[in-house]
Design an enzyme around this catalytic site. Structure first.
Site, short mmCIF file in Angstrom:
data_model
loop_
_atom_site.label_atom_id
_atom_site.label_comp_id
_atom_site.label_asym_id
_atom_site.label_seq_id
_atom_site.Cartn_x
_atom_site.Cartn_y
_atom_site.Cartn_z
N LYS A 182 -12.75 -1.30 7.18
CA LYS A 182 -12.00 -2.33 7.92
C LYS A 182 -12.40 -2.33 9.40
O LYS A 182 -13.04 -3.26 9.87
CB LYS A 182 -10.51 -2.14 7.71
CG LYS A 182 -10.14 -2.43 6.25
CD LYS A 182 -8.97 -1.66 5.80
CE LYS A 182 -8.76 -1.64 4.30
NZ LYS A 182 -8.84 -2.88 3.56
N TRP A 205 0.81 -1.22 0.00
CA TRP A 205 0.00 0.00 0.00
C TRP A 205 0.84 1.26 0.00
O TRP A 205 0.50 2.23 -0.68
CB TRP A 205 -1.02 -0.03 1.14
CG TRP A 205 -2.08 -1.04 0.83
CD1 TRP A 205 -2.25 -2.27 1.40
CD2 TRP A 205 -3.09 -0.94 -0.20
NE1 TRP A 205 -3.29 -2.93 0.79
CE2 TRP A 205 -3.82 -2.15 -0.18
CE3 TRP A 205 -3.43 0.04 -1.12
CZ2 TRP A 205 -4.89 -2.39 -1.06
CZ3 TRP A 205 -4.49 -0.19 -1.99
CH2 TRP A 205 -5.20 -1.40 -1.95
N ASP A 211 -1.29 6.88 6.57
CA ASP A 211 -2.33 6.01 6.03
C ASP A 211 -2.65 5.01 7.13
O ASP A 211 -1.88 4.07 7.38
CB ASP A 211 -1.83 5.31 4.76
CG ASP A 211 -2.84 4.28 4.24
OD1 ASP A 211 -3.85 4.02 4.93
OD2 ASP A 211 -2.61 3.72 3.14
N1 PMP Z 1 -4.23 1.84 2.23
C1 PMP Z 1 -4.29 0.68 2.90
C2 PMP Z 1 -3.32 0.43 4.01
C3 PMP Z 1 -5.25 -0.27 2.56
O1 PMP Z 1 -5.32 -1.43 3.21
C4 PMP Z 1 -6.15 -0.01 1.51
C5 PMP Z 1 -7.24 -0.97 1.10
N2 PMP Z 1 -7.06 -2.28 1.41
C6 PMP Z 1 -6.04 1.21 0.85
C7 PMP Z 1 -5.07 2.11 1.24
C8 PMP Z 1 -6.96 1.56 -0.30
O2 PMP Z 1 -8.24 1.71 0.19
P1 PMP Z 1 -9.50 1.89 -0.78
O3 PMP Z 1 -9.78 0.55 -1.36
O4 PMP Z 1 -10.56 2.37 0.14
O5 PMP Z 1 -9.14 2.87 -1.82
#
Ligand code: PMP
Length: 360
Positions: free
Chosen positions: A195, A102, A171
């Site tokens: 989550k 991520w 994040d």
């Molecule tokens: N950052 C992290 C740490 C994530 O786990 C995720 C989604 N699993 C995201 C960003 C992206 O999130 P979204 O699907 O809501 O765009």
């Protein structure tokens, strides 16, 4: 009613109490004779709900008054762009800590707006750690330092927030409200709800108002934090039902004793699985250094990968869902977010022990 043990990485398990409450008032919210979905976001009824959600969030995370609380759309992925659009403020680069999939995506997205610098990376060792701060090459002139508090795919979590001389951007998509975080040390913290906080469709952004007002000229109004803050996150029609369910979940977290109590429960849940992995004599393998093992996502491999399909099939037959690892990493992943009960995790630990006894 048969509820599965849901280990999905997101969208993920919601508290049964929250679903029941939403179910009860599905057709008639607060005596309006309408569903929450059917009422205007400008109505007093909805605005009261939105204000309560903000109050609960501020209280749960001890958010200082100078921070704006935004309920936005576009997911955490939108923040990968929205952060540089708003926070570069005339600077040409920003620092990023690369600790997994991520943060890698955040870096890629930032390239459209600036020259992101990778201040440290654990890619060479397979994302098995947070590199020690002594190895970070921080730029004192960076617009901000971005880190991913919990890497949802690799199961790597920061033991403490980084020290930074520039605004710190976090994040916290897979960990916000699952453990305490000192908001006051950050310039901005973001998390999509799906989550630990609610359903998909809502992204929470906590931002120090001192950082607002310098968005890049091409920034659309809906992506400008300052404009959204002025409009109470209602510059356009927000995701009202997701906002409502997030509000119910925040209330549930308060009833559960708040973030510190939830954190203790989450640590105990994760401990159960890591103990089984470590006691398995190499049957199950988690490569993350113990100090950085995630309490939210426990990824592991079977030493004999040919057993993985049988593991997943048997787990599903036993009522356990969402255990398949992320496509990019393979293996197994158990996500243990706030609404995943200790009973579910105990069932999984027992299942793992039994599967090992039979196949080990
Ligand atoms: N950052 C992290 C740490 C994530 O786990 C995720 C989604 N699993 C995201 C960003 C992206 O999130 P979204 O699907 O809501 O765009």
């Amino acid at each position: 009613m048969a509820r599965s043990h849901n280990f999905s990485a997101g969208p993920a398990a919601l508290p049964l109490e929250v679903l029941q409450e939403a179910h009860e008032e599905f057709f008639d919210f607060a005596g309006t004779g309408m569903s929450v979905m059917e009422i205007s976001h400008r109505s007093d009824t909805f605005i009261a709900l939105a204000r309560q959600a903000e109050r609960d969030l501020r209280e749960l995370l001890d958010v200082p008054a100078r921070y704006k609380v935004l309920f936005l759309q576009g997911g955490a992925s939108m923040q990968f762009s929205q952060v540089p659009m708003n926070l570069l403020r005339g600077k040409a680069s920003a620092d990023y800590l690369h600790t997994g999939l991520w943060s890698g995506k955040a870096i890629m997205a930032a390239r459209r707006y600036c020259a992101p610098r990778v201040a440290a990376s654990s890619e060479a060792s397979g994302f098995d750690r947070v590199p020690p701060a002594s190895e970070w090459r921080l730029d004192p002139d960076a617009a901000y330092l971005h880190y991913t508090e919990n890497e949802t795919v690799h199961g790597v979590q920061f033991a403490a927030a980084p020290e930074a001389a520039v605004p710190l951007v976090c994040d916290a998509c897979s960990s916000l409200l699952s453990k305490p975080i000192d908001i006051s040390r950050h310039g901005l913290v973001y998390a999509a709800a799906q989550k630990n906080i609610g359903p998909a469709g809502i992204t929470i952004v906590l931002v120090d108002e001192a950082l607002l007002g310098g968005a890049l000229p091409l920034t659309p109004d809906v992506l400008d934090y300052a404009s959204q803050a002025r409009a109470d996150s209602m510059l356009n029609t927000p995701a009202t039902y997701s906002w409502y369910l997030t509000g119910l979940t925040l209330k549930w977290i308060r009833k559960s004793g708040g973030v510190a109590a939830i954190h203790r429960a989450n640590q105990a849940k994760a401990g159960l699985l890591y103990r089984e992995i470590d006691a398995s004599g190499g049957f199950y393998v988690n490569i993350v250094q113990p100090a950085f093992r995630s309490i939210n996502n426990v990824p592991f491999f079977l030493a004999d990968p040919s057993l993985e399909p049988a593991f997943l099939r048997a787990a599903e037959a036993a009522g356990m869902r969402g255990l398949k690892g992320h496509a990019s990493a393979g293996g197994i992943r158990a996500s243990l977010y706030n609404a995943v009960g200790p009973d579910a995790v105990a069932a999984l630990a027992d299942f793992m022990k039994e599967f090992r006894r039979v196949h080990g």
